[in-house]
Design an enzyme around this catalytic site. Structure first.
Site, PDB file in Angstrom:
ATOM      1  N   ASN A 284       0.814  -1.224   0.000  1.00 48.27           N
ATOM      2  CA  ASN A 284       0.000   0.000   0.000  1.00 48.27           C
ATOM      3  C   ASN A 284       0.847   1.272   0.000  1.00 48.27           C
ATOM      4  O   ASN A 284       2.069   1.221   0.053  1.00 48.27           O
ATOM      5  CB  ASN A 284      -0.990  -0.017   1.173  1.00 48.27           C
ATOM      6  CG  ASN A 284      -0.269   0.018   2.521  1.00 48.27           C
ATOM      7  OD1 ASN A 284       0.845   0.530   2.623  1.00 48.27           O
ATOM      8  ND2 ASN A 284      -0.893  -0.520   3.540  1.00 48.27           N
ATOM      9  N   CYS A 347      -7.971  -2.531  -6.415  1.00 48.66           N
ATOM     10  CA  CYS A 347      -7.237  -2.614  -5.164  1.00 48.66           C
ATOM     11  C   CYS A 347      -8.241  -2.240  -4.093  1.00 48.66           C
ATOM     12  O   CYS A 347      -9.286  -2.880  -4.033  1.00 48.66           O
ATOM     13  CB  CYS A 347      -6.022  -1.698  -5.180  1.00 48.66           C
ATOM     14  SG  CYS A 347      -6.327  -0.046  -5.820  1.00 48.66           S
ATOM     15  N   ASP A 349      -9.382   1.397  -3.230  1.00 53.76           N
ATOM     16  CA  ASP A 349     -10.200   2.441  -3.837  1.00 53.76           C
ATOM     17  C   ASP A 349     -10.113   2.437  -5.360  1.00 53.76           C
ATOM     18  O   ASP A 349     -10.916   3.056  -6.033  1.00 53.76           O
ATOM     19  CB  ASP A 349      -9.759   3.808  -3.306  1.00 53.76           C
ATOM     20  CG  ASP A 349     -10.141   3.975  -1.839  1.00 53.76           C
ATOM     21  OD1 ASP A 349     -11.299   3.653  -1.505  1.00 53.76           O
ATOM     22  OD2 ASP A 349      -9.292   4.397  -1.040  1.00 53.76           O
ATOM     23  N   TRP A 351      -7.624   3.667  -7.248  1.00 56.40           N
ATOM     24  CA  TRP A 351      -7.013   4.827  -7.899  1.00 56.40           C
ATOM     25  C   TRP A 351      -5.488   4.869  -7.737  1.00 56.40           C
ATOM     26  O   TRP A 351      -4.852   5.771  -8.223  1.00 56.40           O
ATOM     27  CB  TRP A 351      -7.665   6.131  -7.440  1.00 56.40           C
ATOM     28  CG  TRP A 351      -7.740   6.352  -5.947  1.00 56.40           C
ATOM     29  CD1 TRP A 351      -6.757   6.155  -5.038  1.00 56.40           C
ATOM     30  CD2 TRP A 351      -8.875   6.811  -5.211  1.00 56.40           C
ATOM     31  NE1 TRP A 351      -7.193   6.458  -3.795  1.00 56.40           N
ATOM     32  CE2 TRP A 351      -8.501   6.876  -3.848  1.00 56.40           C
ATOM     33  CE3 TRP A 351     -10.184   7.195  -5.560  1.00 56.40           C
ATOM     34  CZ2 TRP A 351      -9.363   7.297  -2.846  1.00 56.40           C
ATOM     35  CZ3 TRP A 351     -11.034   7.615  -4.563  1.00 56.40           C
ATOM     36  CH2 TRP A 351     -10.634   7.658  -3.212  1.00 56.40           C
ATOM     37  N   ARG A 353      -2.871   1.576  -6.945  1.00 56.94           N
ATOM     38  CA  ARG A 353      -2.280   0.363  -7.531  1.00 56.94           C
ATOM     39  C   ARG A 353      -2.994  -0.022  -8.825  1.00 56.94           C
ATOM     40  O   ARG A 353      -2.370  -0.470  -9.780  1.00 56.94           O
ATOM     41  CB  ARG A 353      -2.374  -0.787  -6.530  1.00 56.94           C
ATOM     42  CG  ARG A 353      -1.392  -0.625  -5.403  1.00 56.94           C
ATOM     43  CD  ARG A 353      -1.659  -1.603  -4.302  1.00 56.94           C
ATOM     44  NE  ARG A 353      -2.615  -1.075  -3.349  1.00 56.94           N
ATOM     45  CZ  ARG A 353      -2.760  -1.535  -2.102  1.00 56.94           C
ATOM     46  NH1 ARG A 353      -2.018  -2.547  -1.691  1.00 56.94           N
ATOM     47  NH2 ARG A 353      -3.631  -1.007  -1.280  1.00 56.94           N
TER      48      ARG A 353
END
Lengths: 614, 555
Positions: A284, A347, A349, A351, A353
């Site tokens: 992340n 992933c 959200d 926007w 990954r």
């Protein structure tokens, strides 16, 4: 606005400041430091040539006042483009003032304070607006062949809200499978984080397979959503040659499972018919931020040993993360191009990954994205329009430091790593990627201001577009080794992703440590050669012109405007071509091909139809 | 002795060859005295694949005997396959290529393997392939080697006042590993040299290797002085060094050992120049690894490069753990130091370690590349290698007997020359326009040094080369590389001569793994080779002809 900024400047000018060369830490230059509304400027004293160092406030990452010494008070300025400047200010009080001013100036509270709103603001409004049309996403989707009998443009988000459900982070124009009805879209949107339902990112014309993207489903431990299941079914059906699809969750499995406790999570293969689920394990934004920080510490060390460097590079984990993104891109590329299977990527959200992985896959799949304009279009599509949170991630405003992360940086690096492996496959060069990186942070252009399209449309019109600037200067960004017809350029790229294929990108992260870069650049040499070659060609043309002009009568088959062989009058067009100095040889050679031995005029005509000359 | 004694099976049909970049192919394998020849029978016009046995570093075999199964099958009448046993031979070559041969028939497989084993490890020099290699384009009457010490001296008019050629070693009695002629200070006579030689290990007294025109200073090299535990002195050796810095104040001795190592060397009869005896000479220690440490470094690096596991962590720590790039860094920084002494400070330098046949040569030749534009041309670089490595007595045969794959117990192996080539590659990467030669030349040399058709890298010294008749009965690689078509292949299309010194950066991010060598059998390297072709094309096919055309038209 200007006055707000000016208030922050406690001290506009400090004299006798020393700028230490952080690389050698030996040399220092003495000069005057100026603080303006937009830049910190250091002007060196007593140099033959005026030497100035300009640092944009929006590029300042941190300002650190260090303990005073006998020579003065050091102020360390780290920039987001990896420049590190160490000033020594004689008076502590002055240093304090500069420090406080810079802290304010580099962390604006409002978009209106950003540089793009004052940069060249007086230019013609209409020109500026037109410049924004240079990259047109509608044209991009139609280049992919959309809409067609499988995919349609949905008006669902035209006002940035899907009835009853705000989806303000998505673009207005979205492409969905033909069979996806408004209730399905709405239902699916309700079942996804931030309403980001599955929609098309890239369509592979050759075999109808598509890359789709979304956010995670709100599945928790057992929740289901019929519309969401129907949505995925519709995606499967929009690819006539396959009966299933891949769902790629770019998170590590553990993270995805943890999300279930919060009512989010991932798709259950039992509930969705015809999906194959796959984790790719990219870390992340917090892990990435720390990783970059560690790597920068290593790259900034003065005269480190080889072992320190390699160990540090390894423990930062940075190249491992880059490899994870490329690996995910390779997985999707194989699914699309080789298996002909559509893929849904998400992933949390959708926007960060997701944007990385979708755009890397696009670069691998489609040579278009390896051209200058193609990369601009790709960034515009997968990042800008799909709501990558540029202002948060790239620290444009004074905000939550935990939102900051080098996500698009990693994408640009992935492209660089690929271009190192395929030196002839990319139309753009390293400088292009570094320049984009620079301006993602600089806030000089309006492209990356705000966190989504909705926010941006209101802001953008007062600013300039980076893309037109880059396009105007494109000769600087062309890779001289690029050949559209080279085998490396065509079709799908199949990179090796063995660990040794990933290298430290010194040209970016040590951009300002000139000492470590190759002392001579092959690229610059070849670019110079290319330019010279063009000049030589022009010169040759001019010479041919002169020769032709001086020997009007040396060619017996052409007297005046009449060709003596075919007795035809030269047309106006032919005269025009002639006056621009086309090689006589070409025309004569062409004439023999046209079966009119020695006839200049027929030769010209033939050569023109065959595309030999203009 | 006849080679045929070693060849138990000369021919095997239906062998499958697997090698990098090629699909597995079926064909006939043939073992000769020096080669492995593989030809596929089909109408394929491809030339047979030829592998020099000397190139084979390690051979691994595995055989499968399926006799038991076959009986089982044949009793039930299901299978009547004629060949039921087979074997696989894996050949790991010194050029780092790994090949595999699938051979039908266990016995044939074992025979082939044992033939390869004994033929690839023959150690008699005169039986080696260079003594049999007779290409049509070369003649044994040609001069062997590019230039002699005398010829080299004759070209450097500017040193004739202060320096002379000494033939003191004409019968190799003063120093068995030195060439017959060396360049020494004019004021030092042969008698002094003989005495100084007795005070240096292997008789390697200080000799000139480079004269810097701008500052009039020099780079010399030697072996360690034999001062021993009781700090012996040698008046003649001191005189010799005194003569070098005659007039100027200071000279530097760059010792390629740590000062601790140098101290320890005294216990075994070696030592270093003490300050009190060598006035004006300042000693600096820069530890360069050699011998076993270097060989193991290469082995670890090659192992890391061949590792198929896909974790970045393990790759970087393995790369680090091999220490290869650290050795590159140290070599370049020491050479930079030598060059700095000469060019920037204007002081002469003497380089030595212990024997003076490995790291001293590495440092002195790299320093010359940094300083001397003449040594950066194709011919100049080959000349440098001939003087500083072949004639200067680098024991090639001992150092390059085995490479990174061998299971044989190591004796004198050490990839000092490969390390040199890597350092040169790093220089060329940082100064892509400054070298007249290209990466393919360095790769060719890295291959030839281990297994060659030519005699250049045979033996350990000039003396051995004379005794075994290398110079009369083999061809010279350097001569061959300078033939017109080869020359073009190995020239750098971007070359633009610069008279300036080229100072390399030794910062870790500036030094990279030499993929062209260590990963040359991967696809990655293939794309880079393609890129080189495009560059070549850009420069020589588009730019140059156009330039000429403009000049011609203009004229």
């Amino acid at each position: 606005m200007e006055t707000i900024v000016m208030e922050h400047i406690r001290l506009p000018k400090v004299e006798n400041v020393r700028l230490i060369d952080t690389v050698t830490s030996r040399r220092a230059s003495v000069g005057t430091l100026y603080l303006t509304a937009t830049h910190t400027i250091f002007v060196e004293n007593e140099t033959e040539i005026l030497t100035e160092t300009w640092v944009l406030h929006s590029l300042v990452f941190s300002v650190e006042k260090q303990a005073s010494t006998t020579t003065g008070c050091p102020l360390l300025v780290r920039c987001k483009n990896f420049q590190v400047l160490q000033f020594v200010i004689p008076q502590e009080r002055d240093c304090h003032d500069v420090h406080v001013s810079l802290l304010h100036l580099s962390r604006p509270e409002h978009y209106e304070e950003l540089y793009c709103f004052s940069y060249n603001a007086n230019s013609d409004r209409e020109d500026r607006r037109k410049a924004w049309d240079f990259i047109n996403l509608k044209a991009e989707y139609s280049r992919m062949g959309l809409p067609n009998h499988l995919w349609k443009l949905t008006p669902a988000n035209h006002h940035y809200k899907i009835i009853g459900m705000v989806s303000d982070t998505y673009p207005a124009d979205l492409y969905v499978p033909k069979s996806a009805t408004p209730p399905v879209i709405m239902g699916s949107s309700k079942f996804r984080s931030r309403g980001r339902f599955p929609t098309l990112s890239y369509y592979y014309k050759e075999n109808h397979a598509a890359i789709c993207r979304s956010s995670q489903p709100l599945s928790g431990f057992s929740a289901r959503c019929l519309e969401d299941e129907q949505m995925l079914e519709a995606i499967v059906r929009s690819n006539p040659r396959s009966d299933f699809m891949y769902v790629v969750d770019t998170r590590p499995k553990l993270n995805a499972m943890a999300n279930r406790a919060a009512g989010k999570g991932y798709e259950n293969e039992d509930n969705y018919s015809n999906i194959k689920f796959h984790f790719v394990g990219i870390e992340n934004i917090h892990v990435m931020r720390n990783s970059l920080q560690k790597m920068l510490e290593v790259s900034e060390a003065h005269f480190p040993s080889m072992s320190y460097f390699l160990e540090g590079l390894e423990s930062s984990g940075w190249l491992k993360h880059i490899k994870a993104v490329v690996d995910a891109g390779v997985f999707i590329t194989k699914a699309i191009a080789e298996e002909g299977i559509s893929v849904l990527v998400h992933c949390s959200d959708g926007w960060d990954r997701t944007a990385q992985v979708c755009s890397v896959a696009s670069v691998l799949l489609d040579p278009y994205y390896r051209t200058l304009k193609g990369l601009m279009v790709l960034i515009e599509r997968d990042w800008v329009s799909f709501g990558h949170k540029f202002s948060h991630r790239n620290n444009h405003l004074n905000g939550d430091p935990k939102e900051v992360s080098p996500v698009i940086d990693q994408f640009l690096e992935c492209v660089w790593q690929l271009s190192e492996q395929f030196p002839c496959a990319f139309e753009y060069n390293e400088r292009f990627l570094i320049t984009i990186h620079h301006h993602v942070y600089s806030c000089q252009y309006g492209n990356f201001i705000g966190n989504n399209q909705k926010e941006r449309t209101e802001l953008q019109e007062k600013t300039h577009s980076l893309w037109t600037y880059l396009w105007k200067n494109r000769t600087d960004y062309i890779n001289p080794l690029y050949r559209p017809d080279h085998s490396q350029t065509q079709g799908v790229l199949r990179p090796l992703t063995a660990p040794y294929c990933f290298k430290f990108w010194g040209a970016l992260y040590n951009r300002f440590d000139r000492g470590i870069h190759p002392r001579q650049s092959v690229m610059e040499y070849l670019m110079a050669i290319r330019e010279e070659t063009q000049q030589l060609e022009e010169q040759l043309d001019r010479m041919a012109d002169d020769i032709e002009a001086s020997s009007m009568f040396a060619y017996p088959w052409r007297i005046g405007n009449i060709c003596t062989i075919c007795k035809e009058n030269m047309s106006e067009q032919a005269k025009h071509v002639f006056s621009y100095g086309i090689h006589i040889e070409t025309a004569v050679e062409a004439s023999s091909m046209a079966g009119q031995e020695g006839c200049w005029y027929k030769g010209q005509q033939y050569a023109r139809t065959e595309g030999l000359i203009m | 002795m006849e080679f045929s004694e070693h060849i138990k099976t000369a021919n095997v049909e239906d062998v499958v060859l697997r090698r990098p970049f090629y699909q597995p192919t079926k064909g006939t394998l043939c073992v000769t005295g020096h080669h492995l020849i593989f030809s596929n029978r089909g109408g394929d016009s491809a030339r047979p694949f030829l592998l020099l046995l000397r190139n084979i570093d390690a051979i691994e075999k595995s055989v499968e005997n399926l006799l038991g199964y076959s009986r089982l099958f044949s009793s039930t009448g299901q299978s009547q396959r004629p060949s039921v046993s087979s074997g696989t031979i894996t050949l790991k070559c010194k050029d780092l290529c790994v090949l595999q041969l699938d051979i039908p028939g266990m016995e044939e497989c074992l025979n082939i393997a044992s033939s390869i084993e004994s033929l690839s490890s023959l150690e008699t020099v005169s039986e080696m392939y260079p003594f049999f290699y007779r290409p049509p384009f070369l003649s044994l009457q040609d001069q062997w080697g590019l230039s002699s010490t005398e010829q080299h001296y004759a070209q450097m008019k500017e040193i004739h006042d202060g320096w002379r050629v000494s033939q003191v070693n004409r019968d190799y009695s003063v120093s068995p590993s030195y060439p017959p002629a060396v360049i020494v200070p004019h004021s030092i006579d042969d008698e002094t040299l003989v005495k100084a030689a007795r005070f240096r290990q292997g008789g390697r007294f200080p000799v000139l290797c480079y004269y810097h025109r701008e500052t009039g200073t020099v780079i010399m090299r030697s072996s360690q002085p034999l001062s021993g535990a009781n700090r012996k002195r040698c008046r003649e050796d001191e005189l010799l060094l005194q003569a070098v810095i005659d007039g100027s104040e200071l000279g530097y001795i760059i010792d390629t050992r740590s000062s601790q190592q140098a101290q320890q060397a005294r216990m075994t009869g070696g030592g270093f120049e003490s300050k009190s005896c060598y006035r004006g000479w300042k000693r600096l220690h820069r530890q360069l690894e050699k011998g076993k440490v270097l060989q193991e470094s290469l082995i670890k690096l090659v192992e890391a490069c061949g590792d198929q596991s896909h974790s970045v962590d393990r790759w970087l720590s393995k790369l680090e753990n091999s220490k290869w790039l650290s050795h590159v860094q140290t070599a370049l920084s020491t050479a930079g130091l030598v060059a700095e002494c000469v060019e920037r400070d204007g002081h002469s330098v003497l380089v030595h370690g212990s024997e003076g046949t490995d790291t001293s040569l590495l440092v002195s030749s790299l320093a010359q590349l940094i300083l001397d534009p003449d040594s950066r041309t194709l011919a100049g670089f080959l000349g440098l290698l001939e003087r500083e490595w072949v004639q200067a007595g680098h024991p090639f045969q001992q150092r390059c007997a085995h490479s990174a794959y061998s299971h044989v117990r190591l004796r004198h192996e050490a990839p000092v020359f490969v390390l040199l080539l890597d350092c040169v590659w790093q220089l060329a990467r940082q100064f892509p326009l400054a070298m007249g030669f290209s990466e393919p030349l360095l790769l060719r040399l890295a291959k030839e040094v281990y297994a060659s058709d030519y005699g250049t890298f045979l033996c350990n010294s000039d003396q051995e080369r004379c005794v075994t008749g290398v110079k009369e009965r083999t061809h010279c690689l350097f001569q061959s590389l300078l033939r017109a078509n080869e020359r073009q292949h190995y020239s750098n299309p971007l070359y633009e001569r610069t008279e300036l010194a080229i100072w390399p950066s030794i910062q870790p991010p500036s030094l990279q793994l030499w993929k062209g060598l260590f990963l040359q059998w991967t696809d990655d390297a293939l794309h880079l080779v393609e890129a080189q072709k495009v560059i070549q094309n850009l420069v020589s096919q588009c730019h140059r002809p156009l330039n000429e055309k403009v000049e011609n038209t203009d004229g």
